[in-house]
Design a protein around this motif. Structure first.
Motif, PDB file in Angstrom:
ATOM      1  N   UNK A   7      -4.402  -8.595 -15.952  1.00 58.03           N
ATOM      2  CA  UNK A   7      -4.081  -8.601 -14.307  1.00 58.03           C
ATOM      3  C   UNK A   7      -4.639  -9.682 -13.621  1.00 58.03           C
ATOM      4  N   UNK A   8      -3.170 -10.248 -13.557  1.00 58.35           N
ATOM      5  CA  UNK A   8      -3.521 -11.720 -12.783  1.00 58.35           C
ATOM      6  C   UNK A   8      -2.981 -11.598 -11.192  1.00 58.35           C
ATOM      7  N   UNK A   9      -2.674 -10.689 -10.332  1.00 58.69           N
ATOM      8  CA  UNK A   9      -2.866 -10.165  -8.852  1.00 58.69           C
ATOM      9  C   UNK A   9      -2.858  -9.050  -8.878  1.00 58.69           C
ATOM     10  N   UNK A  10      -3.437  -8.788  -7.179  1.00 57.49           N
ATOM     11  CA  UNK A  10      -3.365  -7.688  -6.247  1.00 57.49           C
ATOM     12  C   UNK A  10      -2.509  -7.805  -5.511  1.00 57.49           C
ATOM     13  N   UNK A  11      -1.788  -7.306  -4.440  1.00 55.64           N
ATOM     14  CA  UNK A  11      -0.809  -6.912  -3.800  1.00 55.64           C
ATOM     15  C   UNK A  11      -1.058  -5.818  -2.532  1.00 55.64           C
ATOM     16  N   UNK A  12      -1.387  -6.508  -1.469  1.00 53.69           N
ATOM     17  CA  UNK A  12      -1.836  -5.387   0.286  1.00 53.69           C
ATOM     18  C   UNK A  12      -0.723  -5.274   1.151  1.00 53.69           C
ATOM     19  N   UNK A  13      -0.250  -4.822   1.991  1.00 55.33           N
ATOM     20  CA  UNK A  13       0.592  -4.522   2.886  1.00 55.33           C
ATOM     21  C   UNK A  13       1.322  -3.352   3.675  1.00 55.33           C
ATOM     22  N   UNK A  14       2.012  -3.955   5.134  1.00 56.53           N
ATOM     23  CA  UNK A  14       2.785  -2.861   5.284  1.00 56.53           C
ATOM     24  C   UNK A  14       4.183  -3.061   5.882  1.00 56.53           C
TER      25      UNK A  14
END
Length: 241
Positions: free
Chosen positions: A94-101
């Protein structure tokens, strides 16, 4: 004659077996969004997407990204994504997470911002901004134009000021449940532009089922630059609630 034919077959087989060793990849900005494919604000309250991806450079690793989007208002969508990697070729699952809108304008264009958050303390953050426009050309033909800018070290190499990607996705819709998409994607960055140039063709078959579900099977083939001759296969499922 037979020996020549055998040598040709052997050479072709050797070239095919060498495919996993080819170098090149999408630039990091291609994975800067919680969306698995460029899209506007979806009509469903919740939208879940998942995919399985394998590329020719390393067939021992499967990428499995998952995305969840929530329609917070008629013109606003919030989302989160996680990119995972599994197989004997990686220890970083699990290298990264992304949050957006994203916000849908009154035209057929949406605007989006995403923050890439490292899952480990030794990795970097990334910030990107994007616009996606949809066009209706004929009754059977739509297309999408997606533009994205990326900043911070997770999305650029060698501390470049910015990375950028442009994608055009014509969609042929002969009739439900089938449609065909052919993406043309190019990306690079402000520093050392030529060495980080990637151009890819991405054909896909899309099968719709139920009211808000679809299955996509596609491949991405590097045409030029760093990604030349790389092949990535992808299967993706989307479901709206």
């Amino acid at each position: 004659m037979r020996n020549a034919r055998n040598r040709a077959v052997t050479g072709a087989l050797a070239a095919w077996l060498a495919l996993p060793a080819m170098v090149g990849a999408f630039n990091p900005i291609h994975h800067a969004s919680y969306d698995l494919e460029p899209a506007g604000v979806r009509p469903q309250t919740l939208h879940l997407s998942g995919a399985a991806i394998i590329d020719s450079r390393n067939t021992d690793v499967w990428e499995i990204p998952v995305s969840l989007a929530f329609r917070a208002a008629p013109e606003v969508e919030l989302g989160a994504g996680i990119r995972t990697a599994w197989g004997s070729g990686t220890n970083d699952h699990v290298p990264s997470l992304v949050f957006g809108g994203k916000w849908q304008s009154r035209t057929r264009t949406s605007y989006q911002a995403d923050l890439l958050v490292p899952a480990h303390g030794d990795r970097d953050f990334g910030l990107s901004f994007a616009a996606v426009s949809r066009f209706r050309h004929f009754e059977l033909l739509d297309s999408r134009l997606a533009l994205r800018l990326g900043f911070l070290d997770a999305l650029v190499y060698n501390h470049a000021l910015a990375a950028f990607e442009a994608g055009w996705y014509p969609i042929l819709m002969p009739g439900r449940p089938l449609s065909f998409e052919f993406g043309l994607i190019g990306s690079s960055q402000t520093r050392d532009f030529e060495n980080h140039l990637a151009m890819d063709a991405q054909p896909a078959l899309i099968v719709s089922f139920g009211r808000h579900s679809r299955l996509m099977a596609g491949a991405a083939l590097g045409l030029a630059g760093d990604a030349k001759e790389e092949l990535r296969a992808k299967a993706q499922i989307d479901h709206g609630f």
